[in-house]
Design a protein around this motif. Structure first.
Motif, PDB file in Angstrom:
ATOM      1  N   ASN A 122      55.257  41.944   0.546  1.00  0.00           N
ATOM      2  CA  ASN A 122      53.860  41.819   1.225  1.00  0.00           C
ATOM      3  C   ASN A 122      54.043  40.804   1.456  1.00  0.00           C
ATOM      4  O   ASN A 122      53.151  40.428   2.533  1.00  0.00           O
ATOM      5  CB  ASN A 122      53.174  42.709   0.142  1.00  0.00           C
ATOM      6  CG  ASN A 122      52.834  44.079  -0.406  1.00  0.00           C
ATOM      7  OD1 ASN A 122      53.462  44.761   0.342  1.00  0.00           O
ATOM      8  ND2 ASN A 122      52.582  44.507  -1.943  1.00  0.00           N
ATOM      9  N   VAL A 123      53.645  39.441   0.595  1.00  0.00           N
ATOM     10  CA  VAL A 123      53.609  38.559   1.499  1.00  0.00           C
ATOM     11  C   VAL A 123      54.460  37.747   2.719  1.00  0.00           C
ATOM     12  O   VAL A 123      54.315  38.086   3.855  1.00  0.00           O
ATOM     13  CB  VAL A 123      53.975  37.191   0.696  1.00  0.00           C
ATOM     14  CG1 VAL A 123      54.265  35.691   1.254  1.00  0.00           C
ATOM     15  CG2 VAL A 123      53.336  37.390  -0.167  1.00  0.00           C
ATOM     16  N   MET A 124      56.038  38.997   2.424  1.00  0.00           N
ATOM     17  CA  MET A 124      56.523  38.263   3.205  1.00  0.00           C
ATOM     18  C   MET A 124      56.117  39.770   4.683  1.00  0.00           C
ATOM     19  O   MET A 124      56.686  39.149   6.437  1.00  0.00           O
ATOM     20  CB  MET A 124      57.998  39.071   3.522  1.00  0.00           C
ATOM     21  CG  MET A 124      58.958  37.847   1.971  1.00  0.00           C
ATOM     22  SD  MET A 124      58.675  35.933   3.349  1.00  0.00           S
ATOM     23  CE  MET A 124      57.971  35.271   2.521  1.00  0.00           C
ATOM     24  N   ARG A 125      55.276  40.744   4.310  1.00  0.00           N
ATOM     25  CA  ARG A 125      54.832  41.753   5.431  1.00  0.00           C
ATOM     26  C   ARG A 125      54.553  41.171   6.207  1.00  0.00           C
ATOM     27  O   ARG A 125      54.104  41.768   7.368  1.00  0.00           O
ATOM     28  CB  ARG A 125      54.499  42.911   4.922  1.00  0.00           C
ATOM     29  CG  ARG A 125      55.517  43.420   4.827  1.00  0.00           C
ATOM     30  CD  ARG A 125      55.007  45.057   3.833  1.00  0.00           C
ATOM     31  NE  ARG A 125      54.176  46.115   4.135  1.00  0.00           N
ATOM     32  CZ  ARG A 125      52.987  46.614   4.095  1.00  0.00           C
ATOM     33  NH1 ARG A 125      52.326  47.218   2.841  1.00  0.00           N
ATOM     34  NH2 ARG A 125      52.329  47.707   4.994  1.00  0.00           N
ATOM     35  N   ALA A 126      53.443  40.155   5.933  1.00  0.00           N
ATOM     36  CA  ALA A 126      52.505  39.292   6.785  1.00  0.00           C
ATOM     37  C   ALA A 126      53.215  38.724   8.069  1.00  0.00           C
ATOM     38  O   ALA A 126      52.676  37.794   9.249  1.00  0.00           O
ATOM     39  CB  ALA A 126      52.091  37.969   6.018  1.00  0.00           C
TER      40      ALA A 126
ATOM     41  N   ASP B 238      57.563  42.852  10.622  1.00  0.00           N
ATOM     42  CA  ASP B 238      58.317  44.210  10.392  1.00  0.00           C
ATOM     43  C   ASP B 238      59.279  44.831   9.472  1.00  0.00           C
ATOM     44  O   ASP B 238      59.879  45.571   9.097  1.00  0.00           O
ATOM     45  CB  ASP B 238      57.670  44.560  11.885  1.00  0.00           C
ATOM     46  CG  ASP B 238      56.111  44.749  12.015  1.00  0.00           C
ATOM     47  OD1 ASP B 238      55.307  44.533  10.591  1.00  0.00           O
ATOM     48  OD2 ASP B 238      55.930  44.258  13.200  1.00  0.00           O
ATOM     49  N   ALA B 239      60.477  43.066   9.356  1.00  0.00           N
ATOM     50  CA  ALA B 239      61.460  43.503   8.861  1.00  0.00           C
ATOM     51  C   ALA B 239      61.498  44.611   7.455  1.00  0.00           C
ATOM     52  O   ALA B 239      60.434  44.362   6.492  1.00  0.00           O
ATOM     53  CB  ALA B 239      62.713  42.565   8.894  1.00  0.00           C
ATOM     54  N   LYS B 240      62.595  45.131   7.002  1.00  0.00           N
ATOM     55  CA  LYS B 240      62.428  45.565   5.886  1.00  0.00           C
ATOM     56  C   LYS B 240      63.715  45.253   5.348  1.00  0.00           C
ATOM     57  O   LYS B 240      65.155  44.284   5.676  1.00  0.00           O
ATOM     58  CB  LYS B 240      63.781  46.977   6.147  1.00  0.00           C
ATOM     59  CG  LYS B 240      62.191  48.209   7.192  1.00  0.00           C
ATOM     60  CD  LYS B 240      61.079  48.039   6.451  1.00  0.00           C
ATOM     61  CE  LYS B 240      59.791  49.647   7.300  1.00  0.00           C
ATOM     62  NZ  LYS B 240      58.865  49.284   7.484  1.00  0.00           N
ATOM     63  N   GLY B 241      63.759  45.160   4.273  1.00  0.00           N
ATOM     64  CA  GLY B 241      64.825  44.990   2.668  1.00  0.00           C
ATOM     65  C   GLY B 241      65.647  43.688   2.614  1.00  0.00           C
ATOM     66  O   GLY B 241      64.236  42.572   3.032  1.00  0.00           O
TER      67      GLY B 241
END
Length: 147
Positions: A73-77, A80-83
């Protein structure tokens, strides 16, 4: 310290080398185990999962946020990439930002309102604790002043 038994709790058990049981909840409620496991999870986040954040202050902000919401979730900030791509792109973007920009991005773009508020609260309290610790270490018996 709060740990989710199925994610952070499991990672903390591995780091602390405590035998994993099927029921983590009772062990997490024991204060001694809880502190050991909370510290172990912070270590996992700092030195394993978020170690590619180059700047120490930026990494601290990411670790504080990840402790509350998880590293993905930190990376989602930041992307928008996945995996795995989420982490690769996230680390690249974080490392291009200054620590204040990382802090602001987390405050504005973390997916959950609770975590957006958690980061500044922990950061403020951390500064207070450091201030108290410096006063105690210096041997000053006076009460520390507010930062």
């Amino acid at each position: 310290m709060q740990l989710v038994p199925t994610s952070g709790g499991r990672e903390a058990y591995r780091r602390a080398r405590i035998r994993t049981s099927h029921r983590l909840q009772p062990n997490l409620l024991d204060p001694e185990n809880n502190i050991e496991l909370g510290a172990a999870y912070l270590s996992v986040l700092t030195y394993d999962q978020l170690d590619k954040v180059a700047d120490r202050t930026s990494r601290d902000y990411c670790v504080i946020s990840a402790y509350n919401t998880g590293p993905s979730n930190v990376m989602r900030a930041f992307t928008d990439a996945k995996g795995k791509q989420r982490f690769e792109e996230g680390f690249q973007r974080i490392n291009r930002l200054s620590p204040p920009e990382v802090f602001q991005t987390l405050r504005e773009k973390l997916p959950y309102e609770e975590t957006r508020g958690y980061l500044p609260t922990v950061n403020t309290n951390r500064k207070r604790y450091y201030s108290i610790d410096k006063t105690v270490v210096a041997g000053d018996s006076n009460q520390p002043t507010e930062p």
